[in-house]
Every structure is written in C-alpha cells, then in structure tokens.
Scaffold this motif. Structure first.
Motif: not given
Lengths: 309, 392, 360
Positions: B80, B98-99, B103-104, B107, B121, B131, B133
């Motif tokens: 990713e 980012t789904t 990917f945490m 990201t 994320h 960033m 969530t």
C-alpha cells in the motif's frame, strides 16, 4: 443415525469437489505416462474456467461452455506439446510459462465478468428410484451432475485403455523406453502429442466444471492452486487411473473435512497434506524394483530424438 | 564483462542517491479542485467489501463537481505504501483512503512521508496529524439480523461463516449471537472460519459443512454471495453481507447488512473542501459511524428491511420482553431499529449483563461496551459454538 | 515402413555471446508485441500502455526506486537459481525457500532475545540456513533416491505456504495485532534501513550484488564451480572423474536455497517489518526468478541486469494497474509470454530446424 448422515454428506461433497481433481489428474496421468511433464495444468484449468463461464454466460448454454473449455485447454496443451516434443524445449520451463500465461490472460480477459451470476448452470440430477438406495443412493444419485458421472466412466475407460489395450502399451512404452518403442514401430512423438492434448482437454474441462457447475461464477485466480494439487495427485496415484480416483476423492474429502473438523484439527495441516503425501509416496517407491513397477515413467521430462546420442 | 556490470550497478546507485530528495509537496487549498485516491484490498467485482467502497466512491464523484477520484484494486498488504506514493506523486491526489486493516502501518508511514497530504485509514486505530481513521460498523445490524434468525430457525442451530478470527468479525458474530439468544436462548450460533476475505470455494465448503451439521439460517463475513447461493440451493434462509444480495436469492435472503461508506466519504470530503479538516488537525478524528449516522443499513436490498416472503413468519413468533411486553419478533426488530437509529441510541446490543461462553460476566448490568472494548474484542459471547482462535 | 517427417531438428554448436543477447532482446520484444495484442483486445491502446510503463517504471523517481526495490529479491533468488540450474537441478522451490528465510528472520527478530546489535546479522544467518535447509531436503531426495527435483521443490513450496499460514494464524499471531493474522511488528533494531524515502532496503541490495559477483567467481574460478558445471553438463563423466554428485547436488541447493532465504529476510525485515500472509510476502518472486535466471543464461553477473529488467516489468505493471485499471494478473501475462518466447528463441539459437521430405 447421525453418523450416517455425516458420512453421506461427506461423501457427497467429496464427489462434488473431487471431480475436477479427478478429471485433470486422469489427463495428467496419461501425459506423464507418455513421458511429458505438464506443469501448465493450473494455467489450462483457469483458462478453461474462464472460457466456460464466458461462453455459458453469452450463449446461455453451460454445455457449450464446457466444450469451449475443452478446446481451450487442448489448444494450450498443443503449444506445450509443440514446445516440449517437437522443439525439445525444457518441459519444466515450458509448462511454467503456460501456467503464468494462463493466469495472466484469464485475469486480463476475465476483467468484466467478475460478480456476474450465471443464469444457467449445469443442472443437478437426482435419479428417481436409484437415489432411494440406502447410503449410496443419496451420495451418488442425488444432487450430482452429468460431468460427475462422465468422470466415473472416464476412469474405467482410461484404466482399461492403459492396461488392457495396445494403445495403452504403446503409451507406457513410450514413457518408459522411447528408443525401444520407436524400434517397435511406435511413433513416439505422435503418442506423446496425443497424450499431452488429452491432458490439456481434461484440464480445461475440469476448470470449466468449476465455473459452470461447482460454483457458477468467475473470479480471477479461482482455481486457487488446484492444478498443483493435480501434479501431486498424479504421483500419489502411482500414475494409475484407478488409484488416481481414490486419491482425488481422498483429497477432496480432506478439503471438505478441513471445515467440518475445524474445531479439532488445524486447517493448515489438512491443506498441506496432499503435498506432503506426494513427497512421501515418492520416497516410498524409490527403492529400485518398486520404482520400476510403481514409480515414475523412466523417460518423464526427457525429449526423444531418434538417432541422438 | 564483469566491470561492465559493476559499472551499471554503481551508476544506478548513484542515480538513486542523487534523486533522494523529498518530493515537492503542495498542500491542498480549500475550495480548489480536489483529487481523492482509493486503495482497495480486493477486486471491486467481489460484491463485498471493496465493491461497497467503490460504490461509495462513485456516489461522491457524482455528488461533488469539484471532486475527481481514482482507485487501485487488489493491492496486496505491504504494497500500500507504494500505491499511496503513486497516487500522491503520479496522480496528484490530495487525499488517499486506504480500505483495509492490513494497510494501517503502511498508511502511517506514508502519512509521515507526506506530511502535507491527507490520509484516511479504514478499520484501524493509528492516527496522525494528517491521518484519520474511519469505520462504518455493522454490529447493530447483526444484532437485528440475529433477532430474526432466532425466530426463523427450526433446528435451533444458526450458522456464521467467518473470514478471519479478528475482533471485527468476532464482534459481528457476538452481536448476531446476542440477537439470536434474545429471541431463543436454546439456539446456538455455529461458527466456521475460512481464513480468507474472498474465497467462493472455501465459503461453499464451509456452508455445506454447516448445513450438514444441521444449521438452517446463515450469516457470514466473506466478500461474495456464495453463502447465500449455497444456502438457497438447500432452501435455507440467509442474510446478505455488505452489498445488497437480494438478487442472489429472492426467496431466501431475509435481510442483511448494507454498507453506506458514502455517508462518511461525503462528510469528510466536504469538510476537507471547506477547510475544516486539513493535514494538521486529524489526529483525533475517528469516524465510528453506525445506524444513526446513516453509514449502515439493514436490508436485503436498500429499502427492503425484511423480505416480504418472511414477514408473516416473523409476525407469528412472539417473545416476552421485560420492557416492551409480549411482542412479535417482527415488531421487536422494528422497534429496536428505531431505538438504535435514534441520536441518543437508547439501546445497544452490547449493554450488560453479557456473559461469555464460559459463563464469565463480561459486561455488568447497566454498562455498555466502549468503542475500544468493541474493537479489541476477542472473547466469545454465550451461545457461540465452534472453534474460536485467540479466545480469552 | 517409416513415415517421412516434415522437419528435422538438429543441434548447432554453441552460439556467440552477441547472438545470445540479440536473440534474447528480440524474444522480449516479441512477447511485448503479443501482450500488446491482448491489451487491444481488452480495449486499451497498447502504445499508451507501453508509454505508461516506460514513463512509470523508468521516467519517475518513484518508478525507478520501485524498479530497484522489486529487483532485490529477484537478484538474490536469481543468482541462486543460476547455480542450481548449472548443476541441472531444477529448483522450482525458490518461493518456499524465500518464505522459510522470512520465517527464520521473524523468529529471531521476535523471540531470540538477542542484543540489538546482533539481531540483523543473526536474522540473515538464520534466514540463509532456513532456506538452505528447505532446499537441502529435495536435494538429498534427488541425490540419494533419484526422486524428481521439480516435483519435490514444487511440493515444498506449498508446505512452506501452509507453515507460514499456521504460524500467523496460531502460535505467532501478534498480541498487539488485535487478532489480525500477523506477527507483531519487529523491533526497530530488527528492521533494515532504507535509502531516504524510498523502499530500497540497501543492505540486502548490496548483499545481492556482492553475492552475484561471488557466485560468478565460484562458478568460473573455483574447483567446486568446475565440479558443478561438469555435473550439469555430463553427469556420467562427472562420476567417472570421481566427482561426488551427491556432494555437488547438496552444495548447489545449500547455496540456491540459502540465497532465496536471504531474499525472504530482506522482504520481511526491509519491506513489511513483520511476518504476514505468504502471498503478501512474495508475489511470485521465486517463480519470476526462474525466468530471471533463464534469461541470464545461468550467468550470475548477468542476473544483475535481468533482475532489473523484471523489476521494470513488475514496477511497470503496477503503473498500468493504477492508470489503466488493468488487473493484478497482467504481470503474469508479461512473465508468461516472455518466458515462452525465450524458450522459443533459445531453440532457434541452439537448433536448426530444416524442412525435408527425406525418408528415414
């Protein structure tokens, strides 16, 4: 009473999942018996799956889909045969390239087909009367389809041909000792071509079965490595169609059981078993005389040219 | 020959070192055209998780004339970071979503590499100044589906095919079980794991195994309609997952969970466009959106809460609720839906007392599970039967 | 009575280096051409696709660094494979050996309790040994029992895959990972440094380059290398000359498996910094490396170039995925076609196909 149903369902699922394994294994047995290793099965199966699904979707006939899948598998294997037999290329590399090609091509072409439900799939058959036979009835005659029955027939026919006819002798001779076979008047290359194509056709049908009968849908990579299990199964079967049937069903049963027995057995262990078994089988038959009787065809992967060396 | 190759290597290394300057980052100016990138873990054709995100993306693009979007599908975990870089550097994205939980860390790394760009994320728990969530969670819907399942089952065995034994799936299974047990304490929830997000073959075999074990109502977490179709072949009811799956079993899909990621995406993108959210103030932004925000919906398809085919059956099953009195399950479901959709969330599936399957009291009476507890849940709710990796 | 054959295939003496390179390039172009045809069938302009690939993989900073990053495991595995192929050992198992290397590195990083300064060297050593062990088993089976190496190495790949899955679902599942199927993140002392903002974990890269040179020297300048070559070119002569085929087979697989294991260490410690699903650790690097080694005509130094070429393809494949929305599998399409045309071209070089109606 409960365990009876348990067994019946297990056997029934085994038949369903084992049929593509069986079909492709029968084909590969013939190819390898004649001396050609086909590592392209995975690619042929996935191309077969794609061809069958797209044909069935556009024409509405899943049977036509299976036929096209057979043709596509055969065409791919023809390429492999040409490269391995006529051009005497390295069979390992040729097969691998066809697997990559098959995976890549089916992925690209299959792009728009994902998620489309297939309107008409291979119909399930329940044979009235026969399905009432206790125990075997529900397993064999309820909810299976024509391709499953075809595979039964194929096992018998292919076993018979291989061990009881002159064609079978020719195939086995070509795989064991092509030079001798040649001197006896057998056209080594022609036999190998035919066997390889048979392998490809059956791999294509196996793939087609997956996408129009077993789980009517298309997804890229949907064969999920089944082609590699087939390679393992061919060895496990000692290159014998009858044992191949047992092997295919054994592994199908294991796969199904990995879900049934999940509370008690590690699923990864069950999934790794076909591959470990294949190696163990090879070790078991590696002693001299056993190898002759039950081992790999001596000329496997070796191209043949008359008058060389 | 050898020197030639060594030379090539040296030149290349030099090139890379020479080029290692940070890219010129331009921070987004509110009111400008906005470009958003989406990274999916699976194919959008899966009709599941990734499909739902992509539908939401399309809705956003149609809704906002100033928005342009681009997406990448089937991105393996670990890759990713690369695709975030591509979307930002090559495609000029200002925001990247980012789904997938996996990917945490990638990201977060990317957020630190591109401090002037906005990252978002899904389903994770790490944030940064740039960033945030977000999550649209289904647990309330699963609870409602569970109430229905408890009423419809005749064998007293309900089934759930799960992907991975992670808190998200466990939470959904737990909510489902709580619903089932509320209607029928004698019914158990049988679970099986397939260890993949997307595997029609495994889903099929798992479903068949559960049917063989006697289960007669099905829910699942897997990104395809396989379970629905397989259950329908045996004439058994099921609940769709993530996307409307009614068409795969018009007489068998009772209800389901439908994701509306666009609720979150529209909200967030609008706020970025207006300048309310920037690349500096996202460290505490966490969308945990449920029914009341409209991020999730119950139904076999949008607008069909419960399949009419099953209405009569549900109205015929009567239960005794301590507060509502005697009530049909159909009415109970509707009432609970109303209560949970209310801004004050009058009830919650995970409010005490709740016991785990070892009969320990996990949530005392009068308390509810917090978001943290929900997102780290590892234990099995009472009524769950089957393998439960990581059980605590 | 024999039927007349349409054409005969006869061997040519070894072609010169320049012919080899030229034909290889032609093969690649042929493959790209055919791939282009499939693009057109899909509805994408082939020219645009290739423009994007070149620009994406080579014309941008990001693309170039990604090309190099992709090449690292291909380099290590490829060099190892050239050694194995020289001894005619068909190591299809680089994928599994790579995974085992990753497993060993993860084990050391998370559980060994070694002081920080020793972690990375220990990880590399453990990774090498694990990969070597994984390759040693098929080697022993072939050398002692005559069992086909293609099959055993292939099967070991799958056993490795399920081993990794079992570890990340079960005993090694990270407590901090909230139940997801990964190990914990490695402590930072167990991760590889990268060049600035790129993803190039340079210690592995340097290791790969150094080993390519060493492998070349091994093959061309040492006695062991000589023995390897003889075993590959003429096993009977080797036995006659007293060369232990057993020892040679074991040696090449220790090297080949070990190098693949190092690649695994690089991926796990340099890119992911934890152990995760096997298909995420290696995207077919072990299989692509076969093509890399093949194209390099089993010359370890040439692998430096061919691994970069496939780095371009993989990197370029990523570009067209983003820009053209083509699926992940498009890379397999390229690889398959290139490999296929390579075999074809090779035969053109080594064999002369003459058409004749002569009776035989």
């Amino acid at each position: 009473m409960g365990w009876e149903i348990w067994v019946i369902v297990t056997l029934s699922r085994t038949l369903a999942y084992g049929t593509p394994l069986l079909l492709a294994t029968l084909g590969e047995i013939y190819a390898e018996r004649s001396g050609v290793l086909n590592l392209g099965i995975e690619g042929m199966m996935i191309m077969g799956a794609y061809a069958a699904f797209s044909t069935a979707y556009t024409t509405g006939s899943p049977w036509l889909g299976i036929m096209v899948a057979a043709l596509v598998g055969g065409a791919f294997s023809l390429i492999h045969a040409f490269a391995s037999i006529t051009l005497k290329a390295n069979q390992v590399v040729s097969g691998l390239s066809l697997t990559m090609l098959g995976l890549g091509l089916s992925g690209v072409l299959g792009r728009g087909w994902e998620g489309k439900p297939l309107p008409v799939s291979i119909p399930e058959i329940t044979v009235p009367g026969l399905s009432k036979i206790p125990f075997l009835g529900p397993v064999l005659f309820e909810g299976q389809n024509l391709i499953v029955y075809f595979s039964f027939l194929l096992v018998v026919v292919m076993w018979y041909i291989l061990y009881r006819t002159r064609i079978g002798i020719a195939v086995r001779a070509v795989g064991e000792n092509p030079a001798t076979a040649d001197s006896l008047g057998i056209n080594v290359n022609k036999v190998r071509y035919l066997c390889t194509i048979v392998g490809g056709v059956l791999a294509g049908i196996a793939g087609g079965y997956l996408s129009v009968a077993y789980r009517p849908a298309w997804t890229e990579g949907m064969t999920g490595g089944m082609g590699w299990i087939v390679i393992a199964l061919t060895i496990f079967a000692f290159w014998n169609p009858a044992i191949g049937m047992l092997g295919a069903y054994l592994f199908a049963a294991l796969y199904h059981l990995s879900f049934r027995l999940q509370p008690w057995v590690s699923p990864e262990l069950l999934k790794a078993m076909p591959y470990a078994f294949a190696i163990l089988v090879l070790i078991a038959v590696s002693r001299g005389t056993l190898q002759k009787k039950m081992g790999a065809p001596a000329a496997l992967t070796l191209p043949y040219s008359r008058g060389e060396e | 020959m050898k020197t030639r190759f060594v030379l090539i290597g040296v030149v290349l290394l030099g090139l890379i070192f020479g080029l290692s300057m940070l890219t010129a980052a331009k921070e987004y100016v509110p009111g400008d055209l906005l470009k958003a990138g989406f990274i999916y873990v699976g194919p959008i054709g899966d009709l599941g998780w990734s499909y739902a995100h992509d539908e939401a993306r399309r809705i956003c693009e149609d809704a906002f004339p100033w928005l342009e979007t681009v997406y990448v599908e089937s991105v393996p975990e670990g890759e990713e970071g690369l695709f975030i870089d591509k979307l930002i550097l090559d495609e000029g994205c200002d925001v990247v979503f980012t789904t997938s939980f996996g990917f945490m860390d990638g990201t977060l790394d990317a957020a630190q590499r591109h401090p002037d760009k906005i990252l978002a994320h899904c389903s994770g728990f790490k944030r940064n100044a740039n960033m945030m969530t977000y999550m649209a969670d289904f647990y309330q819907i699963y609870y409602l589906n569970g109430l229905i399942a408890g009423a419809l089952t005749k064998s007293h065995k309900v089934a759930y095919v799960g992907a991975f034994p992670i808190p998200e799936v466990k939470r959904h299974m737990g909510a489902f079980a709580i619903g089932v047990q509320e209607v029928d304490p004698a019914t158990g929830l049988n679970v099986r794991w397939i260890y993949e997000w997307f595997s029609p073959t495994a889903a099929k075999e798992a479903t068949e195994a559960l049917i063989a074990d006697g289960c007669d109502v099905f829910a699942f977490t897997e990104d395809s309609p396989t379970v629905v179709q397989v259950a329908a072949e045996s004439d058994l009811p099921s609940f769709g997952h993530y996307s409307p799956m009614y068409d795969f079993g018009p007489d068998h899909v009772v209800s389901g969970q439908i994701a509306h990621w666009e609720a979150i995406y529209l909200d967030f993108l609008a706020k970025v466009y207006a300048g309310a959210y920037t690349a500096h103030n996202l460290a505490d932004v966490n969308y945990w959106w449920l029914l009341k925000e409209g991020a999730v919906e119950m139904g076999a398809k949008p607008g069909m809460l419960i399949n009419p085919v099953y209405e009569d059956e549900l109205k015929a099953v009567i239960v005794n609720d301590p507060i509502l009195g005697t009530i049909s399950v159909y009415d109970l479901v509707m009432k609970r839906l109303e209560q949970m959709s209310d801004a004050s969330m009058v009830v919650d599936p995970f409010q005490g007392p709740i016991y785990d399957r070892k009969l320990n009291l996990r949530v005392p009476e009068g308390l509810r599970m917090s978001e943290f507890e929900l997102t780290t849940m590892e234990w099995a709710v009472k009524g769950i039967v089957g393998p439960w990796p990581g059980e605590q | 009575m024999k039927k007349p054959s349409l054409f005969r295939v006869e061997r040519r003496p070894v072609p010169s280096g320049h012919v080899v390179v030229l034909v290889s390039i032609l093969a690649i172009f042929a493959a790209l051409l055919v791939a282009g045809i499939f693009f057109q069938a899909y509805g994408v302009s082939a020219i645009r696709a290739y423009q994007l690939i070149v620009k994406g993989a080579l014309g941008s900073k990001l693309g170039l660094t990604e090309t190099v990053r992709r090449a690292i495991p291909l380099l290590l595995c490829g060099v190892g494979l050239t050694i194995a192929f020289r001894a005619l050992f068909w190591n299809i198992g680089a994928e599994g050996q790579l995974l085992l290397g990753g497993v060993a590195a993860a084990g050391v990083a998370l559980f060994s309790g070694l002081p920080n300064v020793l972690l990375l060297p220990a990880m590399f050593i453990a990774g090498f040994l694990a990969g070597a062990l994984w390759g040693l088993i098929p080697a022993a089976l072939k050398a002692r029992l005559g069992i086909n190496d293609v099959i055993t190495t292939l099967m070991m790949n799958y056993i490795a895959i399920y081993l990794v899955e079992w570890l990340i679902h079960g005993p090694w599942r990270g407590p901090t990972m909230r139940g997801f199927a990964y190990t914990d993140k490695f402590p930072s002392a167990a991760t590889l440094p990268t060049i600035s903002w790129t993803r190039i974990h340079w210690p592995t890269l340097l290791l790969g380059l150094a080993l390519a040179v060493l492998a070349y020297l091994l093959i061309t300048r040492t006695r062991a290398g000589f023995e390897i070559r003889v075993v590959g070119e003429n096993p009977d002569a080797a036995r006659f000359a007293g060369i232990s085929v057993l020892k040679t087979t074991l040696l090449v697989m220790i090297i080949s498996g070990g190098l693949a294991g190092l690649a695994g260490v690089g991926e796990v410690a340099g890119i992911h910094k934890m152990l995760l699903g096997p298909t995420h650790i290696s995207m077919g690097y072990g299989y692509t490396a076969i093509i890399v080694a093949w194209l390099a005509r089993r010359n370890p130094l040439a692998v430096i170039v061919t691994s970069l070429l496939f780095g371009v393809i993989m990197s370029g494949g990523d570009v067209i995925r983003v820009s053209l929305g083509l699926p992940f599998q498009v890379i397999n399409l390229f690889n398959g076609l290139i490999l296929f045309f390579l075999i074809g071209s090779e035969l053109l070089m080594h064999y002369k196909i003459s058409f004749s109606f002569r009776r035989q």
